[in-house]
Scaffold this motif. Structure first.
Motif, PDB file in Angstrom:
ATOM      1  N   THR A 202     112.612  64.581 -54.191  1.00 28.14           N
ATOM      2  CA  THR A 202     111.390  65.382 -54.209  1.00 28.14           C
ATOM      3  C   THR A 202     111.213  66.118 -52.891  1.00 28.14           C
ATOM      4  OG1 THR A 202     108.952  65.234 -54.441  1.00 28.14           O
ATOM      5  CG2 THR A 202     110.066  63.344 -53.466  1.00 28.14           C
ATOM      6  N   VAL A 203     110.563  67.251 -52.933  1.00 26.01           N
ATOM      7  CA  VAL A 203     110.137  67.938 -51.708  1.00 26.01           C
ATOM      8  C   VAL A 203     108.623  67.811 -51.622  1.00 26.01           C
ATOM      9  CG1 VAL A 203     110.025  70.100 -50.423  1.00 26.01           C
ATOM     10  CG2 VAL A 203     112.074  69.555 -51.769  1.00 26.01           C
TER      11      VAL A 203
ATOM     12  N   PHE B  99     106.381  59.541 -45.679  1.00 24.85           N
ATOM     13  CA  PHE B  99     106.215  60.995 -45.596  1.00 24.85           C
ATOM     14  C   PHE B  99     104.877  61.345 -44.959  1.00 24.85           C
ATOM     15  CE2 PHE B  99     104.080  64.740 -47.158  1.00 24.85           C
ATOM     16  CZ  PHE B  99     104.901  65.712 -46.609  1.00 24.85           C
ATOM     17  N   CYS B 100     103.810  60.689 -45.391  1.00 27.72           N
ATOM     18  CA  CYS B 100     102.483  61.005 -44.845  1.00 27.72           C
ATOM     19  C   CYS B 100     102.433  60.731 -43.344  1.00 27.72           C
ATOM     20  CB  CYS B 100     101.412  60.210 -45.578  1.00 27.72           C
ATOM     21  SG  CYS B 100     101.208  60.677 -47.312  1.00 27.72           S
TER      22      CYS B 100
ATOM     23  N   CYS C 113     112.505  64.070 -49.839  1.00 29.38           N
ATOM     24  CA  CYS C 113     112.359  62.615 -49.821  1.00 29.38           C
ATOM     25  C   CYS C 113     113.184  62.023 -50.957  1.00 29.38           C
ATOM     26  CB  CYS C 113     110.899  62.214 -49.988  1.00 29.38           C
ATOM     27  SG  CYS C 113     109.776  63.014 -48.806  1.00 29.38           S
ATOM     28  N   THR C 114     114.040  61.065 -50.627  1.00 33.69           N
ATOM     29  CA  THR C 114     114.868  60.407 -51.624  1.00 33.69           C
ATOM     30  C   THR C 114     114.674  58.902 -51.523  1.00 33.69           C
ATOM     31  OG1 THR C 114     116.748  60.529 -50.076  1.00 33.69           O
ATOM     32  CG2 THR C 114     116.577  62.273 -51.725  1.00 33.69           C
TER      33      THR C 114
ATOM     34  N   GLU D 295     114.193  63.779 -45.106  1.00 32.90           N
ATOM     35  CA  GLU D 295     115.091  64.791 -44.556  1.00 32.90           C
ATOM     36  C   GLU D 295     114.284  66.074 -44.350  1.00 32.90           C
ATOM     37  OE1 GLU D 295     118.719  67.683 -46.067  1.00 32.90           O
ATOM     38  OE2 GLU D 295     118.319  65.824 -47.140  1.00 32.90           O
ATOM     39  N   PRO D 296     113.981  66.445 -43.101  1.00 35.78           N
ATOM     40  CA  PRO D 296     113.259  67.701 -42.884  1.00 35.78           C
ATOM     41  C   PRO D 296     114.038  68.876 -43.466  1.00 35.78           C
ATOM     42  CG  PRO D 296     113.294  66.385 -40.877  1.00 35.78           C
ATOM     43  CD  PRO D 296     114.257  65.735 -41.841  1.00 35.78           C
TER      44      PRO D 296
END
Length: 285
Positions: free
Chosen positions: A28-29, A138-139, A147-148, A155-156
């Motif tokens: 997901t991004v 992520f937050c 995000c995996t 991963e930016p």
């Protein structure tokens, strides 16, 4: 100390598998947005962690993500918990797919690290965040990330260009557990949404990025209110629109604030409406 805990949206969300422990793997991004909860932390007072929340249906014991984040912080640092008050003023809608509980937990971890001068490195904070929930890492970082894993491997990627989101949260909500239970009735995602978005962020402009918005949950949950809001956003001039997370909030992408605010006026009969913008990672700290 008063801090802001910023919401997120998913630009894409592919569900790629299921682990032996039952948790689903994602590709997901995620994107931070300028809608926030305000959290007030006050050390001292009565012993123990005390949580208050402006929404009475949200738990204030260890069922609360901010509470658990504080617990993990004190255990990790070995600091004696001599009392901590956490007051959460909610603005992020619940059961929306916008990470409201996750971002509260992330904000508490950042704040406690500062208040107590613990100097825990980001890697350690991410480990604590993962214990609380899959979206919390992520937050903690924010910005634009691929995000995996279960969402904890970050991963930016190339940051989203300047734009505006109109977010509409319909009255109907969807619990994450229920959403995944419904999703399990269908095959896993074909792995196309997130790779296409990463490429669009690198090489394409905002119109191309907006065309690559995609969410596997939207395809499987088939919520009528989501479909209606998406149609209304596109009719109001959105360059693209999609549900975020496991729902039920839907957002549209606009290139100017004026266009976004004009569109927002047309959706007030469909739910709670917010006009936001994407945030860089440095803006959340």
């Amino acid at each position: 100390m008063k801090i802001r805990a910023y919401a997120k949206v998913n630009l894409t969300l592919d569900v790629t598998g299921r682990r032996e422990d039952g948790l689903h793997t994602l590709d997901t991004v995620m994107q931070s947005v300028s809608l926030w909860d305000e959290i007030e932390l006050t050390p001292g007072g009565l012993p123990g962690i005390r949580v208050q929340c402006s929404r009475d249906y949200i738990p204030v014991d260890n069922g609360n993500t901010a509470y658990r984040a504080a617990q993990y912080f004190f255990r990790k640092t070995g600091l004696k918990d001599e009392g901590l008050s956490i007051v959460i003023h909610k603005r992020i809608p619940s059961r929306a797919g916008m990470g409201g509980g996750s971002t509260d937990a992330a904000a508490v971890l950042r704040a406690l690290n500062s208040i107590y001068g613990a100097n825990l490195p980001m890697e350690t904070l991410r480990e604590l965040a993962t214990r609380v929930g899959a979206d919390v890492p992520f937050c903690l970082q924010g910005g634009t990330c691929r995000c995996t894993g279960i969402g904890e491997i970050l991963e930016p990627v190339t940051e989203l260009p300047n734009c505006f989101f109109v977010i509409c949260k319909p009255p109907a909500g969807m619990s994450t557990l229920r959403a995944y239970a419904l999703l399990d009735q269908y095959p896993m995602s074909r792995k196309y949404g997130t790779p296409r978005m990463v490429e669009a962020l690198e090489k394409g402009g905002l119109p191309k990025i907006a065309q690559c918005l995609q969410n596997r949950f939207e395809e499987t949950l088939r919520l009528v209110q989501v479909r209606d809001i998406k149609k209304a956003l596109l009719g109001a001039g959105a360059m693209g629109a999609v549900m975020t997370g496991s729902g039920s909030a839907v957002y549209g992408v606009f290139d100017t604030e004026a266009a976004a605010r004009n569109a927002a006026q047309l959706l007030t009969d469909k739910g709670k409406v917010y006009v936001t913008r994407p945030l860089r990672s440095g803006e959340i700290h």
